[in-house]
Scaffold this active site. Structure first.
Site, PDB file in Angstrom:
ATOM      1  N   THR A 182      33.351   3.787  -6.936  1.00  0.00           N
ATOM      2  CA  THR A 182      33.694   3.099  -5.691  1.00  0.00           C
ATOM      3  C   THR A 182      32.487   2.287  -5.250  1.00  0.00           C
ATOM      4  O   THR A 182      31.457   2.851  -4.878  1.00  0.00           O
ATOM      5  CB  THR A 182      34.086   4.134  -4.621  1.00  0.00           C
ATOM      6  OG1 THR A 182      35.147   4.909  -5.160  1.00  0.00           O
ATOM      7  CG2 THR A 182      34.521   3.464  -3.342  1.00  0.00           C
ATOM      8  N   GLU A 223      38.796   3.671  -9.132  1.00  0.00           N
ATOM      9  CA  GLU A 223      39.533   4.921  -9.408  1.00  0.00           C
ATOM     10  C   GLU A 223      40.217   5.421  -8.140  1.00  0.00           C
ATOM     11  O   GLU A 223      39.712   5.230  -7.040  1.00  0.00           O
ATOM     12  CB  GLU A 223      38.590   5.980  -9.995  1.00  0.00           C
ATOM     13  CG  GLU A 223      37.377   6.339  -9.126  1.00  0.00           C
ATOM     14  CD  GLU A 223      37.634   7.467  -8.166  1.00  0.00           C
ATOM     15  OE1 GLU A 223      38.699   8.101  -8.272  1.00  0.00           O
ATOM     16  OE2 GLU A 223      36.778   7.688  -7.287  1.00  0.00           O
ATOM     17  N   PHE A 224      41.365   6.065  -8.345  1.00  0.00           N
ATOM     18  CA  PHE A 224      42.092   6.652  -7.211  1.00  0.00           C
ATOM     19  C   PHE A 224      42.388   8.124  -7.473  1.00  0.00           C
ATOM     20  O   PHE A 224      43.405   8.659  -7.022  1.00  0.00           O
ATOM     21  CB  PHE A 224      43.395   5.880  -6.959  1.00  0.00           C
ATOM     22  CG  PHE A 224      43.167   4.461  -6.516  1.00  0.00           C
ATOM     23  CD1 PHE A 224      42.853   4.171  -5.189  1.00  0.00           C
ATOM     24  CD2 PHE A 224      43.216   3.423  -7.422  1.00  0.00           C
ATOM     25  CE1 PHE A 224      42.608   2.866  -4.783  1.00  0.00           C
ATOM     26  CE2 PHE A 224      42.974   2.110  -7.024  1.00  0.00           C
ATOM     27  CZ  PHE A 224      42.674   1.828  -5.707  1.00  0.00           C
ATOM     28  N   ASN A 232      41.019   4.561   1.089  1.00  0.00           N
ATOM     29  CA  ASN A 232      40.378   5.799   1.555  1.00  0.00           C
ATOM     30  C   ASN A 232      40.192   5.798   3.073  1.00  0.00           C
ATOM     31  O   ASN A 232      40.423   6.813   3.734  1.00  0.00           O
ATOM     32  CB  ASN A 232      39.020   6.002   0.860  1.00  0.00           C
ATOM     33  CG  ASN A 232      39.176   6.721  -0.475  1.00  0.00           C
ATOM     34  OD1 ASN A 232      40.285   7.000  -0.905  1.00  0.00           O
ATOM     35  ND2 ASN A 232      38.070   7.024  -1.125  1.00  0.00           N
ATOM     36  N   ALA A 251      47.759  18.697   9.290  1.00  0.00           N
ATOM     37  CA  ALA A 251      46.594  18.914  10.176  1.00  0.00           C
ATOM     38  C   ALA A 251      45.694  19.974   9.563  1.00  0.00           C
ATOM     39  O   ALA A 251      46.158  20.905   8.910  1.00  0.00           O
ATOM     40  CB  ALA A 251      47.088  19.365  11.552  1.00  0.00           C
ATOM     41  N   CYS A 282      34.182  11.777  -1.017  1.00  0.00           N
ATOM     42  CA  CYS A 282      34.688  10.392  -0.954  1.00  0.00           C
ATOM     43  C   CYS A 282      34.910   9.873   0.464  1.00  0.00           C
ATOM     44  O   CYS A 282      34.293   8.892   0.864  1.00  0.00           O
ATOM     45  CB  CYS A 282      35.984  10.293  -1.751  1.00  0.00           C
ATOM     46  SG  CYS A 282      35.800  10.871  -3.440  1.00  0.00           S
ATOM     47  N   ARG A 300      30.826  19.519  -1.065  1.00  0.00           N
ATOM     48  CA  ARG A 300      30.144  18.414  -0.387  1.00  0.00           C
ATOM     49  C   ARG A 300      30.899  18.008   0.883  1.00  0.00           C
ATOM     50  O   ARG A 300      32.096  17.795   0.854  1.00  0.00           O
ATOM     51  CB  ARG A 300      30.030  17.206  -1.332  1.00  0.00           C
ATOM     52  CG  ARG A 300      28.939  17.384  -2.360  1.00  0.00           C
ATOM     53  CD  ARG A 300      28.903  16.235  -3.331  1.00  0.00           C
ATOM     54  NE  ARG A 300      30.028  16.275  -4.252  1.00  0.00           N
ATOM     55  CZ  ARG A 300      30.248  15.364  -5.198  1.00  0.00           C
ATOM     56  NH1 ARG A 300      29.431  14.343  -5.324  1.00  0.00           N
ATOM     57  NH2 ARG A 300      31.279  15.464  -6.008  1.00  0.00           N
TER      58      ARG A 300
HETATM   59  C1  UGA Z   1      40.192  10.985  -2.103  1.00  0.00           C
HETATM   60  C2  UGA Z   1      41.448  10.111  -2.272  1.00  0.00           C
HETATM   61  O1  UGA Z   1      42.615  10.864  -1.919  1.00  0.00           O
HETATM   62  C3  UGA Z   1      41.583   9.619  -3.724  1.00  0.00           C
HETATM   63  O2  UGA Z   1      42.675   8.734  -3.826  1.00  0.00           O
HETATM   64  C4  UGA Z   1      40.290   8.876  -4.090  1.00  0.00           C
HETATM   65  O3  UGA Z   1      40.323   8.390  -5.414  1.00  0.00           O
HETATM   66  C5  UGA Z   1      39.124   9.828  -3.942  1.00  0.00           C
HETATM   67  O4  UGA Z   1      39.050  10.257  -2.567  1.00  0.00           O
HETATM   68  C6  UGA Z   1      37.871   9.080  -4.308  1.00  0.00           C
HETATM   69  O5  UGA Z   1      37.523   8.111  -3.624  1.00  0.00           O
HETATM   70  O6  UGA Z   1      37.265   9.390  -5.346  1.00  0.00           O
HETATM   71  P1  UGA Z   1      39.564  13.548  -2.578  1.00  0.00           P
HETATM   72  O7  UGA Z   1      38.272  13.273  -1.884  1.00  0.00           O
HETATM   73  O8  UGA Z   1      39.523  14.285  -3.872  1.00  0.00           O
HETATM   74  O9  UGA Z   1      40.360  12.173  -2.880  1.00  0.00           O
HETATM   75  O10 UGA Z   1      40.430  14.424  -1.586  1.00  0.00           O
HETATM   76  P2  UGA Z   1      41.804  14.288  -0.765  1.00  0.00           P
HETATM   77  O11 UGA Z   1      42.855  15.075  -1.416  1.00  0.00           O
HETATM   78  O12 UGA Z   1      42.099  12.884  -0.446  1.00  0.00           O
HETATM   79  O13 UGA Z   1      41.388  15.057   0.564  1.00  0.00           O
HETATM   80  C7  UGA Z   1      40.372  14.542   1.433  1.00  0.00           C
HETATM   81  C8  UGA Z   1      40.251  15.417   2.647  1.00  0.00           C
HETATM   82  O14 UGA Z   1      41.407  15.308   3.470  1.00  0.00           O
HETATM   83  C9  UGA Z   1      40.083  16.905   2.335  1.00  0.00           C
HETATM   84  O15 UGA Z   1      39.100  17.421   3.194  1.00  0.00           O
HETATM   85  C10 UGA Z   1      41.461  17.486   2.631  1.00  0.00           C
HETATM   86  O16 UGA Z   1      41.436  18.840   3.001  1.00  0.00           O
HETATM   87  C11 UGA Z   1      41.910  16.606   3.785  1.00  0.00           C
HETATM   88  N1  UGA Z   1      43.367  16.533   3.941  1.00  0.00           N
HETATM   89  C12 UGA Z   1      44.129  15.911   2.999  1.00  0.00           C
HETATM   90  C13 UGA Z   1      43.964  17.050   5.072  1.00  0.00           C
HETATM   91  O17 UGA Z   1      43.284  17.624   5.965  1.00  0.00           O
HETATM   92  N2  UGA Z   1      45.314  16.937   5.236  1.00  0.00           N
HETATM   93  C14 UGA Z   1      46.096  16.314   4.311  1.00  0.00           C
HETATM   94  O18 UGA Z   1      47.340  16.217   4.545  1.00  0.00           O
HETATM   95  C15 UGA Z   1      45.490  15.794   3.164  1.00  0.00           C
END
Ligand code: UGA
Length: 447
Positions: free
Chosen positions: A134, A159-160, A217, A261, A269, A337
């Site tokens: 990113t 990447e996603f 993001n 929530a 990220c 992290r």
């Molecule tokens: C995120 C993005 O979802 C990916 O698409 C992206 O590629 C990635 O960052 C990146 O930039 O590399 P990630 O950091 O692995 O992925 O985690 P997420 O699943 O997106 O969760 C992020 C945060 O949101 C976590 O703390 C999670 O607990 C929180 N979350 C997520 C919630 O509190 N509620 C939800 O409904 C979903």
């Protein structure tokens, strides 16, 4: 025709170098090998390369070990430390290097640009160099300069992958975003991902591709902040955030995903990318007030959980034992992290509490002042308050009668909304939910 051939619809793959074997580089390398390409994945750490060459994957990521071992077994995936050698043997080079946030939230591009400078002389004529990490708008141009070659192409292909589902996300992407100056080059990159990925390719200019990643993001983070703010309001007005988001999600323009929530967003990220986007916008004279507000509101949201724990204990956690279930920023990963769980733990420790935790990815011992136990019940034993901070599925099925016995009174702050409030209360425990109307009333009860 073997599985690879079925997956790609072709017998010959590209020769690819993936520079960096973190969770993005390693997942990408293993998935590209799975799709039939010949992949050389590098890392500067000899120890890591040795482990990976033996099929020993050092991170927790569902399905990753299987695809890495498959690539090794089929001779399509190799690990090495020599970037020059890897790129000299490849026509496509992916840069999957860390971009930590530096001063003022700005993305630190030193890893990316140092490697670009290093590999420039080794590139084949006509090679395609792809920024996968990113990186802020304008990075592809900086990479081109650092490569010092006018006979190669630089492409942005962000990447996603989400941690915990990275292999699935890589093999079954929502979209493959490709920013390039040349359509044939963009198509060749799209084809790397097999028919499914290629069919979902979004071809655009380089700056737009770079921004799509940050915008996605930042949008998701802002959406979660909105949900958590609504959760707070639900507590005040006696509503339930689960019902509210279920009702919202039925609107096809909103959608049901990413509305859960919780204790706040964290990880490697969202925090980094929201700060970097704000920095880029500021640098271009654009005040991204909405993202700034999301960052501040997310921090306050996590802090409020500490305040709620203290409020349940007559305002002071000093000298009290507090249990924490989960330390990672979400389930399915060993990544801590910027984890809200860790922020909550540190907040409680600063107020004088002793924090006892359990997390399936953390070995018993002391981690940053937190006493880590071997089981959820060991962590909860004798605690005045238990905070459910990470949504590990095992917490949803714990024996609540046993929890009631080991805690012998006290409160449960269910920051992931995993437990049945009534079943918790039936064990003589006060249920402190998140985003649910009876939280405040329950909190009023003395613990
Ligand atoms: C995120 C993005 O979802 C990916 O698409 C992206 O590629 C990635 O960052 C990146 O930039 O590399 P990630 O950091 O692995 O992925 O985690 P997420 O699943 O997106 O969760 C992020 C945060 O949101 C976590 O703390 C999670 O607990 C929180 N979350 C997520 C919630 O509190 N509620 C939800 O409904 C979903």
């Amino acid at each position: 025709m073997n599985d690879h051939d079925t997956a790609t619809g072709a017998t010959d793959g590209e020769r690819i170098a993936v520079i960096g074997s973190g969770y993005v580089g390693l997942t990408l390398a293993a998935c590209l090998a799975h799709l039939g390409h010949q992949v050389a994945c590098t890392d500067r750490s000899e120890a890591r390369v040795e482990r990976l060459s033996a099929g020993d994957v050092p991170i927790v990521e569902d399905g990753l070990t299987a695809v890495v071992r498959e690539g090794l077994d089929r001779g399509r995936l190799a690990f090495l430390t020599d970037n020059g050698r890897a790129v000299a043997a490849s026509d496509i080079v992916f840069l999957c290097l860390p971009t930590p946030h530096g001063a003022d939230g700005q993305a630190d591009l030193s890893f990316v640009l140092t490697v670009a400078d290093e590999i420039g002389p080794h590139l084949r004529r006509g090679a395609i160099v792809i920024t996968k990490s990113t990186v802020p708008v304008g990075t592809a141009a900086l990479v081109a300069t650092a490569l010092g070659r006018d006979d190669v192409h630089v492409v942005s292909n962000p990447e996603f992958l989400a941690e915990g589902t990275a292999v699935h996300d890589c093999l079954h992407p929502d979209r493959i975003v490709i920013g390039a100056d040349s359509e044939p080059v963009a198509r060749r990159v799209a084809d790397l991902y097999g028919p499914e990925g290629a069919a979902r390719a979004v071809l655009t200019d380089i700056a737009s591709a770079e921004l799509i990643k940050y915008a996605s993001n930042a949008y998701l983070a802002t959406r979660l902040t909105f949900v958590n703010a609504m959760a707070e309001l639900c507590e005040r007005v006696g509503a339930d955030i689960g019902s509210v988001t279920a009702g919202m999600g039925l609107d096809h323009r909103i959608g049901a995903s990413f509305l859960h929530a919780g204790p706040g967003w964290g990880g490697s990220c969202f925090p980094k990318d929201t700060r970097a986007l704000v920095h880029t916008a500021d640098a271009f004279g654009c005040d991204l007030a909405v993202v700034k507000a999301a960052i501040a509101s997310n921090a306050e949201h996590t802090t409020r959980i500490v305040d709620k724990v203290a409020a349940a204990l007559d305002g002071s956690v000093s000298g009290r034992r507090i249990a924490l279930w989960g330390l990672t920023f979400k389930a399915g990963t060993d990544d801590r992290r910027e984890s809200p769980a860790m922020v909550i733990a540190q907040g409680l420790i600063e107020l004088g509490a002793s924090v006892h935790a359990y997390d399936p990815t953390v070995a018993p011992g002391t981690v940053e002042g937190i006493e880590v136990h071997a089981s959820p019940m060991d962590a909860a034993a004798g605690a005045s308050v238990l905070v459910v901070a990470t949504e590990w599925p095992e917490f949803a099925t714990v024996d609540l009668a046993e929890l009631g016995t080991v805690m012998a009174g006290g409160a449960v702050m269910d920051a992931r909304r995993m437990l049945d409030p009534t079943a918790v209360a039936d064990q003589g425990l006060v249920y402190l939910g998140l985003g649910t109307g009876h939280t405040q009333r329950a909190a009023a009860l003395a613990v």
